[in-house]
Write a protein that holds these residues in place. Structure first.
Motif, short mmCIF file in Angstrom:
data_model
loop_
_atom_site.label_atom_id
_atom_site.label_comp_id
_atom_site.label_asym_id
_atom_site.label_seq_id
_atom_site.Cartn_x
_atom_site.Cartn_y
_atom_site.Cartn_z
N UNK A 270 -19.49 29.09 36.58
CA UNK A 270 -19.77 30.43 36.58
C UNK A 270 -20.15 30.70 35.11
N UNK A 271 -19.37 30.34 34.14
CA UNK A 271 -20.21 30.62 32.93
C UNK A 271 -21.61 30.55 32.69
N UNK A 272 -21.93 29.11 33.03
CA UNK A 272 -23.58 28.71 32.98
C UNK A 272 -24.23 29.98 33.94
N UNK A 273 -23.70 30.32 34.80
CA UNK A 273 -24.41 31.21 35.65
C UNK A 273 -24.67 32.60 34.83
N UNK A 274 -23.35 32.90 34.18
CA UNK A 274 -23.50 34.04 33.61
C UNK A 274 -24.58 34.04 32.35
N UNK A 275 -24.74 32.84 31.57
CA UNK A 275 -25.89 32.76 30.56
C UNK A 275 -27.13 32.90 31.36
N UNK A 276 -27.35 32.41 32.36
CA UNK A 276 -28.68 32.38 32.95
C UNK A 276 -29.07 33.83 33.42
N UNK A 277 -28.14 34.59 33.88
CA UNK A 277 -28.25 35.86 34.57
C UNK A 277 -28.51 36.77 33.22
N UNK A 278 -27.89 36.61 31.97
CA UNK A 278 -28.36 37.14 30.64
C UNK A 278 -29.81 36.82 30.33
N UNK A 279 -30.16 35.70 30.51
CA UNK A 279 -31.71 35.35 30.24
C UNK A 279 -32.66 35.90 30.94
N UNK A 280 -32.32 36.10 32.37
CA UNK A 280 -32.97 36.97 33.42
C UNK A 280 -33.14 38.63 32.63
#
Length: 470
Positions: free
Chosen positions: A433-443
Motif C-alpha cells: 500500500x505504501x508503494x501504491x500511495x507513491x504511484x498515486x502521488x505520481x499520477x
C-alpha cells in the motif's frame, strides 16, 4: 546518432537496511532486470563500493549477481569512483587515492579481476583538475563531469567531437548534457518517440547524446519512470553505446581546460565563484564548521602509529564519515535534514575521539564543533532561516528547469498515467500500500501537469516547436 547514458547507484554508509531494501525493490532490481531483458541495451554504471556492501549485507545478492552477468556480457561497464562518496576536491591527495583504491578493491571483490580502471566518476561530479590528475595517475582513461565544467568562453559543446584535459595526455573528459538529462529524469520525455522529436536536426547528424542521472530516480523517487527509461532504450532511431566506446565512432579530439563544477551547480554559483556551494559555501556557517571538523579528523589521524590499538577502528570510521551527504543536507538549497546533519557531525567527532593518542585539546574541539553544528542547525530551523533559503532556491530551480522545456502532448501523458494506474493496481493487489500511495502521488502530479498543458493550449498539432537543442 549515438546515446551514451550513465546511471549512478549509491546509498550512504549510514543508510538503514529497510531503506536499502526499499530502494533496491523500487529502483535497482527493476533496472537491472530490465537491462537483462533487453540484451541490446548498453549502459555505463557507477555502483559505489559501499552500496555493493550494503546490497550484500541486506540480502540483495541477486542484484549483484545480475550486475555481474551484465558486466561479463559487456552490456554494462562499471566506472571507478570513491568508495564512501566524499567530495574529492576538498580532500588531501592521499585521502582521495585511498578512497579510490578502497572502491577498486570492492569492485574486484564482486566482479573479479576482469574489472580494470577505465572510466572515473567523481562523487557529485565534484571535479577540479587535481581530481583528473589523480584519476589519470591511477590508470583511468576518462572522467565524466557536468557540462558546466566546460570553459564558458568555448561553449557550446560540440558533441560531434571528443575532448581531453589540457596537460593530461590521452585523458578524455566527457561532459553530460544537463537539459536532456533533466527532461528524461523529470519524466518530461517519456517515450522514444518524444526523445527523437526533442533532438530535432541532431538526430541526422553524427553526434552523441551523453546523459547522466541518479539511478534511484527511476522507480524510487519517481514511480513508473523505470518503464519509461526502457521505452526510450527501445527506440530504434538512436544507437546506445558505452561511454568507453565513443572513441570508436568519433576521431576528432580537442583539448580543453575544464573548470571546477558539480552536477548540482547553477550558473549563478559560477558567477559568484562558488562551484561547490551545496557542499561548501563560505557564506554557510554550518558548512564552515562541518569542514573544520572534517579537516580536524583528517589531520589528526596523520602520523599516528598504525600498530596502536584502536587505529584501524578510527581509520575505518574516518573513511565512512567523509561521505558528502552531511554537507548537502546542510545547504538548505533547498535540501535540509537535521538528522543527517547531526549524524554526520557525530561520525566525525566520534572519529577524532577514537584516534589513539589524540590530545584532550583536539577531543574537546571536536565535541565543541559537534555541539555548535547542532545548535546552529536548530536555531536556523526555529527562526525560519531554512524556510527563507528554501523558498529562494526553489524559485531559482523552477526558473532554470522550466525555461525552454517542452510540454508533453496530452496523449503521451495519458499513456504514462495508464501505465502507472496498471502498476498501482498490481501493487495494491499485493498489499504494497505504501508503494501504491507513491504511484498515486505520481499520477496526481501528472494530472496537474496535464492541466497546465491544457491551460497553455498545447496540442500535438500546436504551434510550439518541440526542440530542446536550441
Amino acid at each position: 546518432m549515438f546515446w551514451a547514458n550513465f546511471l549512478h547507484f549509491y546509498q550512504p554508509p549510514t543508510q538503514k537496511p529497510a531503506w536499502v531494501n526499499k530502494i533496491t525493490a523500487e529502483a535497482y532490481r527493476p533496472i537491472v532486470r530490465g537491462l537483462k531483458k533487453r540484451p541490446g541495451t548498453k549502459v555505463t554504471l557507477n555502483v559505489s563500493g559501499i552500496l555493493l556492501e550494503l546490497l550484500d549485507a541486506c540480502g540483495n545478492e541477486d542484484v549483484i549477481k545480475d550486475l555481474r552477468e551484465l558486466f561479463e556480457a559487456g552490456q554494462i561497464e562499471l566506472t571507478g569512483s570513491a568508495k564512501f562518496h566524499p567530495l574529492l576536491p576538498f580532500l588531501p591527495k592521499d585521502e582521495v587515492v585511498r578512497q579510490i583504491k578502497l572502491n577498486e578493491e570492492t569492485l574486484r571483490k564482486y566482479f573479479g579481476d576482469s574489472w580494470q580502471p577505465r572510466g572515473f566518476f567523481p562523487p557529485e561530479m565534484g571535479f577540479d583538475k587535481a581530481v583528473g590528475e589523480i584519476a589519470k595517475e591511477l590508470g583511468y582513461q576518462w572522467v565524466i563531469v557536468d557540462e558546466l565544467s566546460f570553459p564558458a568562453d568555448r561553449r557550446p559543446i560540440d558533441y560531434s567531437r571528443l575532448y581531453t584535459v589540457s596537460g593530461l595526455s590521452d585523458f578524455h573528459i566527457y561532459f553530460r548534457e544537463r537539459k536532456m538529462s533533466w527532461v528524461i529524469l523529470s519524466g518530461q520525455i517519456g517515450t522514444g518517440k518524444l526523445l527523437t522529436q526533442s533532438l530535432g536536426n541532431r538526430l541526422n547528424k553524427k553526434e552523441y547524446l551523453l546523459t547522466a542521472m541518479d539511478g534511484e530516480t527511476f522507480g524510487h523517487h519517481r514511480p513508473g519512470l523505470e518503464q519509461l527509461l526502457f521505452e526510450i532504450y527501445e527506440n530504434g532511431e538512436i544507437e546506445n553505446v558505452l561511454i568507453s566506446d565513443l572513441p570508436k565512432y568519433f576521431s576528432e579530439v580537442q583539448s580543453v581546460e575544464p573548470v571546477p563544477a558539480t552536477w548540482a551547480l547553477m550558473e549563478k554559483d559560477l558567477e559568484q565563484k562558488k562551484p561547490f556551494s551545496r557542499w561548501r559555501d563560505p557564506d554557510n556557517a554550518i558548512h564552515e564548521m562541518q569542514w573544520e571538523l572534517t579537516n580536524l579528523a583528517v589531520e589528526s589521524i596523520r602520523g599516528v602509529d598504525k600498530n596502536l590499538p584502536g587505529y584501524n577502528e578510527a581509520r575505518d570510521s574516518l573513511d565512512r564519515a567523509l561521505h558528502s551527504d552531511q554537507y548537502w543536507w546542510a545547504s538548505a538549497r533547498p535540501w535540509w535534514s537535521m538528522e543527517i546533519i547531526e549524524r554526520g557531525a557525530k561520525e566525525l567527532s566520534d572519529t577524532v575521539v577514537k584516534i589513539p593518542g589524540i590530545s584532550r585539546e583536539k577531543k574537546d574541539r571536536a565535541m565543541d564543533l559537534y555541539r555548535s553544528i547542532i545548535f546552529t542547525a536548530f536555531d536556523w530551523q526555529r527562526s525560519g532561516i531554512i524556510d527563507d533559503f528554501a523558498r529562494q532556491e526553489d524559485e531559482d530551480i523552477r526558473q532554470r528547469t522550466d525555461q525552454g522545456l517542452p510540454m508533453l502532448p496530452k496523449d503521451e501523458i495519458e499513456k504514462m498515467i495508464k501505465k502507472l494506474e496498471e502498476e498501482m493496481a498490481a501493487v495494491s493487489k499485493k498489499e504494497e500500500f505504501e508503494r501504491a500511495a507513491q504511484i498515486r502521488d505520481r499520477i496526481a502530479e501528472l494530472r496537474r501537469y496535464e492541466a497546465d498543458v491544457a491551460k497553455s493550449n498545447f496540442s500535438n498539432e500546436g504551434d510550439r516547436e518541440f526542440d530542446l537543442h536550441n
